[in-house]
Write an enzyme that holds these catalytic residues in place. Structure first.
Site, PDB file in Angstrom:
ATOM      1  N   HIS A 124       1.104   0.838 -13.031  1.00 42.40           N
ATOM      2  CA  HIS A 124       1.880  -0.365 -13.370  1.00 42.40           C
ATOM      3  C   HIS A 124       3.354   0.013 -13.538  1.00 42.40           C
ATOM      4  O   HIS A 124       3.666   1.012 -14.190  1.00 42.40           O
ATOM      5  CB  HIS A 124       1.339  -0.993 -14.658  1.00 42.40           C
ATOM      6  CG  HIS A 124       2.023  -2.278 -14.986  1.00 42.40           C
ATOM      7  ND1 HIS A 124       1.740  -3.454 -14.324  1.00 42.40           N
ATOM      8  CD2 HIS A 124       3.006  -2.568 -15.882  1.00 42.40           C
ATOM      9  CE1 HIS A 124       2.518  -4.416 -14.807  1.00 42.40           C
ATOM     10  NE2 HIS A 124       3.291  -3.908 -15.746  1.00 42.40           N
ATOM     11  N   GLU A 166       6.012   6.325  -9.199  1.00 41.61           N
ATOM     12  CA  GLU A 166       4.603   5.952  -8.995  1.00 41.61           C
ATOM     13  C   GLU A 166       3.936   6.869  -7.977  1.00 41.61           C
ATOM     14  O   GLU A 166       2.807   7.316  -8.184  1.00 41.61           O
ATOM     15  CB  GLU A 166       4.504   4.510  -8.485  1.00 41.61           C
ATOM     16  CG  GLU A 166       4.870   3.471  -9.501  1.00 41.61           C
ATOM     17  CD  GLU A 166       4.648   2.048  -8.998  1.00 41.61           C
ATOM     18  OE1 GLU A 166       4.486   1.164  -9.836  1.00 41.61           O
ATOM     19  OE2 GLU A 166       4.636   1.827  -7.768  1.00 41.61           O
ATOM     20  N   LEU A 215      -9.958  -8.171 -12.667  1.00 41.54           N
ATOM     21  CA  LEU A 215     -11.355  -7.825 -12.390  1.00 41.54           C
ATOM     22  C   LEU A 215     -12.271  -8.486 -13.406  1.00 41.54           C
ATOM     23  O   LEU A 215     -11.930  -8.597 -14.599  1.00 41.54           O
ATOM     24  CB  LEU A 215     -11.528  -6.306 -12.422  1.00 41.54           C
ATOM     25  CG  LEU A 215     -10.858  -5.568 -11.255  1.00 41.54           C
ATOM     26  CD1 LEU A 215     -10.750  -4.083 -11.556  1.00 41.54           C
ATOM     27  CD2 LEU A 215     -11.606  -5.800  -9.950  1.00 41.54           C
ATOM     28  N   HIS A 263       9.188   3.193  -7.630  1.00 45.03           N
ATOM     29  CA  HIS A 263       8.152   3.551  -6.645  1.00 45.03           C
ATOM     30  C   HIS A 263       8.092   5.057  -6.441  1.00 45.03           C
ATOM     31  O   HIS A 263       7.006   5.626  -6.293  1.00 45.03           O
ATOM     32  CB  HIS A 263       8.402   2.830  -5.322  1.00 45.03           C
ATOM     33  CG  HIS A 263       7.932   1.404  -5.347  1.00 45.03           C
ATOM     34  ND1 HIS A 263       8.184   0.514  -4.338  1.00 45.03           N
ATOM     35  CD2 HIS A 263       7.229   0.710  -6.279  1.00 45.03           C
ATOM     36  CE1 HIS A 263       7.643  -0.662  -4.640  1.00 45.03           C
ATOM     37  NE2 HIS A 263       7.074  -0.567  -5.821  1.00 45.03           N
ATOM     38  N   GLY A 292       0.780  -1.227   0.000  1.00 44.48           N
ATOM     39  CA  GLY A 292       0.000   0.000   0.000  1.00 44.48           C
ATOM     40  C   GLY A 292       0.815   1.284   0.000  1.00 44.48           C
ATOM     41  O   GLY A 292       0.328   2.327   0.433  1.00 44.48           O
TER      42      GLY A 292
HETATM   43  C1  GAR Z   1       3.404  -1.155  -7.406  1.00 45.16           C
HETATM   44  O1  GAR Z   1       4.720  -1.116  -7.890  1.00 45.16           O
HETATM   45  C2  GAR Z   1       2.426  -1.237  -8.568  1.00 45.16           C
HETATM   46  O2  GAR Z   1       2.854  -0.557  -9.698  1.00 45.16           O
HETATM   47  C3  GAR Z   1       2.413  -2.719  -8.815  1.00 45.16           C
HETATM   48  O3  GAR Z   1       2.403  -3.299  -7.533  1.00 45.16           O
HETATM   49  C4  GAR Z   1       3.138  -2.452  -6.649  1.00 45.16           C
HETATM   50  C5  GAR Z   1       2.307  -2.242  -5.421  1.00 45.16           C
HETATM   51  O4  GAR Z   1       3.046  -1.563  -4.438  1.00 45.16           O
HETATM   52  N1  GAR Z   1       1.250  -3.101  -9.579  1.00 45.16           N
HETATM   53  C6  GAR Z   1       1.277  -4.002 -10.554  1.00 45.16           C
HETATM   54  O5  GAR Z   1       2.262  -4.634 -10.850  1.00 45.16           O
HETATM   55  C7  GAR Z   1      -0.064  -4.190 -11.268  1.00 45.16           C
HETATM   56  N2  GAR Z   1       0.092  -4.984 -12.423  1.00 45.16           N
HETATM   57  P1  GAR Z   1       2.302  -0.881  -3.197  1.00 45.16           P
HETATM   58  O6  GAR Z   1       1.379  -1.939  -2.585  1.00 45.16           O
HETATM   59  O7  GAR Z   1       3.413  -0.535  -2.246  1.00 45.16           O
HETATM   60  O8  GAR Z   1       1.541   0.306  -3.689  1.00 45.16           O
END
Ligand code: GAR
Length: 200
Positions: free
Chosen positions: A117, A182, A101, A179, A21
């Site tokens: 992603h 993101e 989903l 991250h 999260g």
């Molecule tokens: C993130 O890096 C997100 O981009 C990836 O999971 C991680 C979750 O981190 N999502 C995917 O790979 C979706 N295909 P978080 O729980 O610390 O936010």
């Protein structure tokens, strides 16, 4: 985009998260309560997802929809869609939600579901995207925020940011840098969607 009846300028957001999260935390820290954005619930398929702890610490309602509690993925997703509808969610944000989903869920919120992603889609959809880019010897990778359709990480791109992979860079270092992107890009997109909704 339809916004809620009670606050015609606000954007009611439901976040789905399966894991740590950190993206949820970035959203809570930067857009929740700002730009007309309200995170009204965090839902997870995993009862022990740390994302749920983060939500509770910010006084955001949580809900858990484990597959084991339902007969099928479709019935689980129907319950989750009903929950989000009851909360009058305008936008569903997938922040590390690691389930596909169902078609009915996508249809119920079509055009109102976004995902973050850790790759430059269409490259490396699915799991382990950062590892895959590194192992393939890519010179660049990055982050994509996109609309969600029925495919795996296939919907139209909203925002994308690339970074160069440093020679010999470790998975840990690259993951940290991904991250960081993101945590900035996803809140920016949510704020932009709220702004667009407020301005018709
Ligand atoms: C993130 O890096 C997100 O981009 C990836 O999971 C991680 C979750 O981190 N999502 C995917 O790979 C979706 N295909 P978080 O729980 O610390 O936010």
């Amino acid at each position: 985009m339809n916004t809620s009846d009670s606050d015609p300028t606000g954007l009611r957001v439901g976040v789905l998260a399966s894991g740590a999260g950190s993206n949820l935390q970035a959203i809570l820290d930067s857009v929740h309560g700002n730009f007309g954005v309200e995170i009204v619930c965090v839902a997870s398929d995993k009862p022990d997802a740390h994302a749920l702890v983060r939500a509770s610490k910010s006084a955001v309602a949580t809900a858990v929809f484990p597959l084991d509690d339902y007969q099928t993925r479709e019935t689980r997703d129907a319950a989750m869609a009903e929950h989000l509808r009851e909360l009058r969610v305008d936008l569903v944000v997938l922040a590390g939600y690691m389930q596909i989903l169902s078609a009915d869920f996508i249809a119920a919120f079509f055009g109102r579901i976004i995902n973050v992603h850790p790759s430059l889609l269409p490259k490396y959809p699915g799991l382990s995207a950062i590892e895959q880019a590194l192992e393939a010897g890519e010179a660049h990778t990055g982050v994509t925020v996109h609309h969600v359709d029925e495919g795996v990480d296939t919907g139209p791109v909203i925002a994308q940011e690339a970074i160069a992979i440093a020679p010999g860079e470790s998975l840990e270092a690259l993951t940290r840098r991904i991250h960081q992107i993101e945590h900035r890009l996803l809140p920016e997109v949510i704020a932009q969607i709220a702004n667009d909704a407020a301005n018709g």
